[in-house]
Write an enzyme that holds these catalytic residues in place. Structure first.
Site, PDB file in Angstrom:
ATOM      1  N   LYS A 139       0.852  -1.292  -0.218  1.00  0.00           N
ATOM      2  CA  LYS A 139      -0.058  -0.007   0.083  1.00  0.00           C
ATOM      3  C   LYS A 139       0.696   1.213   0.035  1.00  0.00           C
ATOM      4  O   LYS A 139       0.695   2.206  -0.715  1.00  0.00           O
ATOM      5  CB  LYS A 139      -0.851   0.020   1.336  1.00  0.00           C
ATOM      6  CG  LYS A 139      -2.128   0.905   0.991  1.00  0.00           C
ATOM      7  CD  LYS A 139      -2.794   0.861   2.545  1.00  0.00           C
ATOM      8  CE  LYS A 139      -3.726  -0.571   2.638  1.00  0.00           C
ATOM      9  NZ  LYS A 139      -4.254  -0.689   3.993  1.00  0.00           N
ATOM     10  N   THR A 167     -13.090   4.568  14.329  1.00  0.00           N
ATOM     11  CA  THR A 167     -14.399   4.612  15.293  1.00  0.00           C
ATOM     12  C   THR A 167     -14.110   3.528  16.301  1.00  0.00           C
ATOM     13  O   THR A 167     -13.923   2.188  15.859  1.00  0.00           O
ATOM     14  CB  THR A 167     -15.461   4.130  14.270  1.00  0.00           C
ATOM     15  OG1 THR A 167     -15.537   5.050  13.167  1.00  0.00           O
ATOM     16  CG2 THR A 167     -16.649   3.963  14.914  1.00  0.00           C
ATOM     17  N   GLU A 187     -17.284   7.126   1.939  1.00  0.00           N
ATOM     18  CA  GLU A 187     -16.577   6.522   0.778  1.00  0.00           C
ATOM     19  C   GLU A 187     -17.382   7.032  -0.540  1.00  0.00           C
ATOM     20  O   GLU A 187     -18.479   7.270  -0.636  1.00  0.00           O
ATOM     21  CB  GLU A 187     -16.644   5.130   0.705  1.00  0.00           C
ATOM     22  CG  GLU A 187     -15.486   4.461   1.764  1.00  0.00           C
ATOM     23  CD  GLU A 187     -15.392   3.188   1.730  1.00  0.00           C
ATOM     24  OE1 GLU A 187     -15.639   2.263   0.838  1.00  0.00           O
ATOM     25  OE2 GLU A 187     -15.126   2.500   2.813  1.00  0.00           O
ATOM     26  N   ASN A 221     -23.768   6.989  12.892  1.00  0.00           N
ATOM     27  CA  ASN A 221     -23.626   6.066  12.033  1.00  0.00           C
ATOM     28  C   ASN A 221     -25.138   5.190  12.530  1.00  0.00           C
ATOM     29  O   ASN A 221     -25.764   4.524  11.380  1.00  0.00           O
ATOM     30  CB  ASN A 221     -22.618   4.963  12.030  1.00  0.00           C
ATOM     31  CG  ASN A 221     -21.433   5.586  11.130  1.00  0.00           C
ATOM     32  OD1 ASN A 221     -21.927   6.591  10.386  1.00  0.00           O
ATOM     33  ND2 ASN A 221     -20.573   4.613  11.227  1.00  0.00           N
ATOM     34  N   CYS A 247     -18.653   0.032   7.565  1.00  0.00           N
ATOM     35  CA  CYS A 247     -18.712   1.008   8.702  1.00  0.00           C
ATOM     36  C   CYS A 247     -20.024   0.559   9.263  1.00  0.00           C
ATOM     37  O   CYS A 247     -19.967   0.081  10.491  1.00  0.00           O
ATOM     38  CB  CYS A 247     -18.927   2.250   8.427  1.00  0.00           C
ATOM     39  SG  CYS A 247     -17.196   2.727   7.559  1.00  0.00           S
ATOM     40  N   LYS A 261     -20.825  -2.986  11.088  1.00  0.00           N
ATOM     41  CA  LYS A 261     -19.973  -3.541  12.183  1.00  0.00           C
ATOM     42  C   LYS A 261     -20.194  -2.442  13.061  1.00  0.00           C
ATOM     43  O   LYS A 261     -20.110  -2.700  14.328  1.00  0.00           O
ATOM     44  CB  LYS A 261     -18.470  -3.688  11.596  1.00  0.00           C
ATOM     45  CG  LYS A 261     -17.701  -2.350  11.243  1.00  0.00           C
ATOM     46  CD  LYS A 261     -16.685  -2.128  11.813  1.00  0.00           C
ATOM     47  CE  LYS A 261     -15.777  -0.989  11.497  1.00  0.00           C
ATOM     48  NZ  LYS A 261     -15.302   0.234  12.432  1.00  0.00           N
ATOM     49  N   LYS A 294     -21.546   0.221  -2.441  1.00  0.00           N
ATOM     50  CA  LYS A 294     -22.222   1.324  -3.053  1.00  0.00           C
ATOM     51  C   LYS A 294     -21.687   1.865  -4.234  1.00  0.00           C
ATOM     52  O   LYS A 294     -20.287   1.441  -4.441  1.00  0.00           O
ATOM     53  CB  LYS A 294     -22.441   2.322  -1.843  1.00  0.00           C
ATOM     54  CG  LYS A 294     -21.232   3.105  -1.660  1.00  0.00           C
ATOM     55  CD  LYS A 294     -21.580   4.337  -0.594  1.00  0.00           C
ATOM     56  CE  LYS A 294     -20.170   5.031  -0.326  1.00  0.00           C
ATOM     57  NZ  LYS A 294     -20.616   6.200   0.515  1.00  0.00           N
TER      58      LYS A 294
END
Ligand code: UGA
Length: 437
Positions: free
Chosen positions: A35, A121, A152, A212, A264, A267, A327
């Site tokens: 990464k 979070t 996102e 959330n 997100c 969970k 999404k």
């Protein structure tokens, strides 16, 4: 200001690039060498609109660098912890291994006066423990809890122009210096009038999971209405439009369909319930269990609908699934409703072909048993039924006449309520949707 960002995933990579864009000198550190190698070349390791351009610009300015060596953070005044907190295997609770490891790795380089900023979070109570550990090693440094609310697909915009900035500071302290430093970090959004809430640790951590949970509840509320609509012949999209005109309710996040997924919302609501249980207030969040089940039921209903339009059986039928990402405008397949539906249909004997504009590589890594095709037309060639599972613009804009030429039978199940039923039916399609007649 010199800033460090620990963890360069969806949150950290975007945060690092945006902080450089705001004029700061930023070093991003991650344990994942592949990464870091991509980021160091100015390449985004995941699909996020606007991020590649921002990375190129920031790397070009010389204000942004990435590495795996934690010692590079020495000299930064503000250290952001941006690592993931996934769901524990087989449990609802959050796995805090990466947060703990990030702090431990960071501690040797924290200097007196530095501010460590938690953005991950976490279950309420985590900041308090991390602050204790920080005080043991560097009593003259401060921990602030500054949750992140980026979506996102809109991550760059949400980071540069957030809806609000929340700073959680240790109870009984003023935290004036830490607040001043963070105000300097966020000088540009603050000057644009971004609302700011300075509060205690517990509130700051709860704000994030409460937000959330509210969003998840809003989605499951409209999906529960969709179940009622299915039982009565009503139309959930018109119902959402009508109740959404009430400003107290609002139309946003009232799109009924396959429900929420991603790294997100699912969970976070589960970890929140687990934490409430530990705190002895599980009853307060028992409604979230219902929110979760309504959400999961949508996936089952979607498979049932596909079966219904195929005259009662999908065994041996070719099913084209449009969408793999959780999404649109994302290549993230974590807990993707689209893939969960695709996999279910595969298990039930259908020949499933999945397509997605960006997420095929990630989907293939996670669900190697499914078949993938690069375009909607290729996925749908000879299909007995098409299932729209992620509402990418490419799929919303499909021409039902031309698309009808490639399939074996004109049957479509709209899992996101984004197609015009009249147009599709006029082109000879059997159109079914979740919560629409
Ligand atoms: C979510 C929150 O929206 C962010 O504010 C938060 O910062 C982030 O989680 C996080 O905790 O990091 P994200 O996971 O990127 O952001 O995705 P959302 O845009 O919230 O969508 C979540 C899911 O809900 C998607 O699967 C989407 O398809 C679904 N959804 C959304 C609906 O089914 N209906 C809607 O009306 C809206």
């Amino acid at each position: 200001m010199r800033i460090s960002v620990i963890g360069c995933g969806y949150l950290g990579a975007v945060h690092a690039a945006c902080m450089a864009q705001l004029g700061h000198e930023v070093v991003g550190v991650d344990v994942d060498a592949s990464k870091v190698a991509l980021l160091a070349e100015g390449k985004a390791p995941f699909f996020e609109p606007g991020l590649p351009e921002l990375l190129t610009e920031a790397m070009g300015s010389g204000r942004l660098e990435f590495g795996t060596d934690m010692s590079a953070v020495a000299g930064a005044q503000v250290h952001f912890i941006c690592v993931g907190t996934p769901q524990k295997r087989g449990e609802n609770a959050a796995d805090l291994r990466f947060v703990d490891a990030a702090l431990e790795a960071l501690l040797p380089y924290v200097a007196p006066g530095d501010v460590v900023v938690g953005k991950s979070t976490v279950p309420v109570g985590t900041a308090e423990k991390l602050a204790e550990r920080l005080a043991e090693v560097q009593p003259e440094a401060t921990l602030v809890w500054n949750p992140e609310f980026l979506r996102e697909g809109f991550a760059v915009q949400d980071t540069l122009h957030p809806d609000r900035l929340v700073y959680g500071i240790q109870a009984g302290t003023e935290g004036a210096r830490a607040v001043r430093l963070l105000d300097e970090v966020y000088a540009t959004p603050l000057s644009e009038g971004t609302p700011q809430v300075v509060t205690d640790y517990a509130t700051a951590q709860l704000v994030k999971v409460a937000a959330n949970s509210f969003l998840a509840t809003k989605i499951s509320f409209i999906n529960a209405m969709a179940e009622l609509c299915e039982a009565t012949g009503a139309d959930v999209t018109q119902l959402a439009d009508a109740i959404g005109h009430d400003a107290r309710i609002g139309r946003r996040f009232l799109n009924a369909g396959l429900g929420f997924g991603g790294g997100c919302l699912p969970k976070d609501i589960r970890a929140f319930m687990a934490r409430a249980g530990e705190l002895g207030v599980d009853q307060a969040l028992s409604f979230l269990r219902e929110v979760d089940s309504i959400n999961m039921r949508r996936r089952v209903r979607m498979v049932d609908l596909a079966r219904e339009v195929c005259d009662g059986s999908i065994v041996g039928r070719k099913v084209a699934v449009l969408g793999a990402a959780f999404k649109p405008n994302s290549d993230d397949v974590r807990d993707s409703p689209a893939l969960s539906v695709a996999a279910q249909m595969g298990l039930q004997g259908a020949r499933v072909v999945v397509t997605d504009p960006e997420a095929i590589a990630n989907a293939e890594a996670k669900w190697p048993d499914l078949t993938y095709a690069p375009t909607a037309e290729q996925a749908a060639a000879g299909a007995d039924v098409v299932v729209l599972a992620t509402e990418w613009d490419q799929y919303r804009d499909l021409d039902p006449v031309a698309f009808g030429e490639v399939v074996a039978a004109r049957r479509i199940v709209d899992g996101r309520n984004v197609l015009d039923p009249g147009k599709w039916r006029a082109a000879g399609w059997t159109y079914r949707a979740l919560g629409r007649p």
